[in-house]
Design a protein around this motif. Sequence first.
Motif, PDB file in Angstrom:
ATOM      1  N   UNK A 194     -18.842  -8.385 -12.975  1.00 10.65           N
ATOM      2  CA  UNK A 194     -19.173  -9.050 -11.711  1.00 10.65           C
ATOM      3  C   UNK A 194     -18.062  -8.899 -10.682  1.00 10.65           C
ATOM      4  N   UNK A 195     -18.432  -9.090  -9.410  1.00  9.24           N
ATOM      5  CA  UNK A 195     -17.481  -9.029  -8.309  1.00  9.24           C
ATOM      6  C   UNK A 195     -17.463 -10.378  -7.592  1.00  9.24           C
ATOM      7  N   UNK A 196     -16.281 -10.797  -7.183  1.00  5.69           N
ATOM      8  CA  UNK A 196     -16.175 -12.063  -6.449  1.00  5.69           C
ATOM      9  C   UNK A 196     -15.319 -11.864  -5.210  1.00  5.69           C
ATOM     10  N   UNK A 197     -15.525 -12.741  -4.233  1.00  8.45           N
ATOM     11  CA  UNK A 197     -14.729 -12.714  -3.009  1.00  8.45           C
ATOM     12  C   UNK A 197     -14.427 -14.151  -2.606  1.00  8.45           C
ATOM     13  N   UNK A 198     -13.264 -14.398  -2.007  1.00  2.00           N
ATOM     14  CA  UNK A 198     -12.924 -15.759  -1.567  1.00  2.00           C
ATOM     15  C   UNK A 198     -13.960 -16.275  -0.577  1.00  2.00           C
ATOM     16  N   UNK A 199     -14.213 -17.569  -0.664  1.00  2.00           N
ATOM     17  CA  UNK A 199     -15.220 -18.165   0.225  1.00  2.00           C
ATOM     18  C   UNK A 199     -14.650 -19.363   0.976  1.00  2.00           C
ATOM     19  N   UNK A 200     -14.321 -20.429   0.261  1.00  2.00           N
ATOM     20  CA  UNK A 200     -13.801 -21.643   0.901  1.00  2.00           C
ATOM     21  C   UNK A 200     -12.624 -22.171   0.087  1.00  2.00           C
ATOM     22  N   UNK A 201     -11.578 -22.596   0.785  1.00  2.65           N
ATOM     23  CA  UNK A 201     -10.492 -23.352   0.153  1.00  2.65           C
ATOM     24  C   UNK A 201     -10.400 -24.694   0.860  1.00  2.65           C
ATOM     25  N   UNK A 202     -10.508 -25.763   0.104  1.00  5.95           N
ATOM     26  CA  UNK A 202     -10.513 -27.114   0.678  1.00  5.95           C
ATOM     27  C   UNK A 202      -9.470 -27.993   0.009  1.00  5.95           C
ATOM     28  N   UNK A 203      -8.869 -28.883   0.784  1.00  4.99           N
ATOM     29  CA  UNK A 203      -7.984 -29.865   0.173  1.00  4.99           C
ATOM     30  C   UNK A 203      -8.813 -30.980  -0.455  1.00  4.99           C
ATOM     31  N   UNK A 204      -8.261 -31.602  -1.481  1.00  8.58           N
ATOM     32  CA  UNK A 204      -8.926 -32.698  -2.164  1.00  8.58           C
ATOM     33  C   UNK A 204      -8.438 -34.023  -1.596  1.00  8.58           C
ATOM     34  N   UNK A 205      -9.357 -34.982  -1.500  1.00  8.58           N
ATOM     35  CA  UNK A 205      -9.021 -36.345  -1.086  1.00  8.58           C
ATOM     36  C   UNK A 205      -9.700 -37.304  -2.065  1.00  8.58           C
ATOM     37  N   UNK A 206      -9.406 -38.568  -1.916  1.00 12.23           N
ATOM     38  CA  UNK A 206     -10.021 -39.583  -2.770  1.00 12.23           C
ATOM     39  C   UNK A 206     -10.974 -40.455  -1.961  1.00 12.23           C
ATOM     40  N   UNK A 207     -11.983 -40.943  -2.628  1.00 13.92           N
ATOM     41  CA  UNK A 207     -12.934 -41.892  -2.052  1.00 13.92           C
ATOM     42  C   UNK A 207     -12.902 -43.180  -2.845  1.00 13.92           C
ATOM     43  N   UNK A 208     -12.969 -44.305  -2.126  1.00 17.15           N
ATOM     44  CA  UNK A 208     -13.143 -45.608  -2.769  1.00 17.15           C
ATOM     45  C   UNK A 208     -14.146 -46.410  -1.935  1.00 17.15           C
ATOM     46  N   UNK A 209     -14.655 -47.451  -2.506  1.00 14.94           N
ATOM     47  CA  UNK A 209     -15.563 -48.333  -1.772  1.00 14.94           C
ATOM     48  C   UNK A 209     -14.810 -49.027  -0.637  1.00 14.94           C
ATOM     49  N   UNK A 210     -15.491 -49.274   0.455  1.00 15.46           N
ATOM     50  CA  UNK A 210     -14.856 -50.006   1.553  1.00 15.46           C
ATOM     51  C   UNK A 210     -14.412 -51.381   1.109  1.00 15.46           C
ATOM     52  N   UNK A 211     -15.098 -51.920   0.128  1.00 16.48           N
ATOM     53  CA  UNK A 211     -14.760 -53.261  -0.361  1.00 16.48           C
ATOM     54  C   UNK A 211     -13.592 -53.262  -1.341  1.00 16.48           C
ATOM     55  N   UNK A 212     -13.087 -52.100  -1.697  1.00 17.18           N
ATOM     56  CA  UNK A 212     -11.989 -51.995  -2.667  1.00 17.18           C
ATOM     57  C   UNK A 212     -10.693 -52.484  -2.026  1.00 17.18           C
TER      58      UNK A 212
END
Length: 311
Positions: free
Chosen positions: A167-185
């Motif tokens: 198979x062949x692959x090519x770069x597509x998207x690089x994203x930074x990771x963040x965290x999610x929590x409930x607004x009530x947290x």
Amino acid sequence: MADMNPLRKFDLNLLVVFETLIVERHVTRTAERLYLSQPAVSHALRRLREALDDPLLVKTERGMQPTPRALELLPGVQQALKLIDRTLTPPPAFDPATSRRRFVIATNDYFEELLYPGFLASVQPRAPHLEFAIEVISQSVLCKGLENREVDLVVGLEADTELPSTLMSEPWIREELVCLVARSNRVVGDSLSLEDFVRQPQIGLSQVGAGNPEWVDQWLSAQGLERRLLSRSLNYMAAARTVALTDAVLTLPRELAMLFCTLLPLRLVQPPAGMPRPEMTLVHHPLYERDGAIRWLRAELQDCAQNMTGS
């Protein structure tokens, strides 16, 4: 035993000379039409006479005239040359405006949730007759589906996923990771240290078909750490809904996290320093590298990613 296949000894290039000679009935005109020298055409005629055991063209008071054998062969030769020409002529260029092709994309819910609706909205006015279908990434897709053309493209697979060598692959998207929590947290603030991060209950993602641990688990494992998992979900939306109702933390790409914040009572939290930025890819099979439709699809998805990230 005599060879029953005459093609084994026959030079098929001579068929073009034969057809032109019998139509023109003149060696010089044949040479001019085929951009050959007159001696080259005369040599080809001698070879044709030997191969077909017939004079083919004979001098008469009316000039060179084809023999009955030549006239008998001419329609079949012309038909064969037309068939070869049609067979070897490149297919027409892919035109998304008129094509009715059906594309099958194997992907994860990152693409389906975040980019697929906008992708369809962008493509539909320009390619109104195309059809798209989504399939889950699986080992079967990677091992057989792409090669057998059951799937056209794999979208969103992690760059470090081990792929079949074909198979062949090519770069597509690089994203930074963040965290999610409930607004009530009220336990988690606007950011998390590494120490606080591993103490919080978390929702992980099951990497269906990818074969790799989740990005966060890989990163922690390299540091000799392990997080406290409350649950693993099969998709991001289910995980986000769980976070909205609990005090758990979900780590995911920023753009997807921002989307969920508009749909659910959630807020963004800065993750620990050093969190990896995963890269996702487009994967296709080299058998169809020159397929204009797949090349168009890859370009559209690259544009879609660039429009989202702005890079």
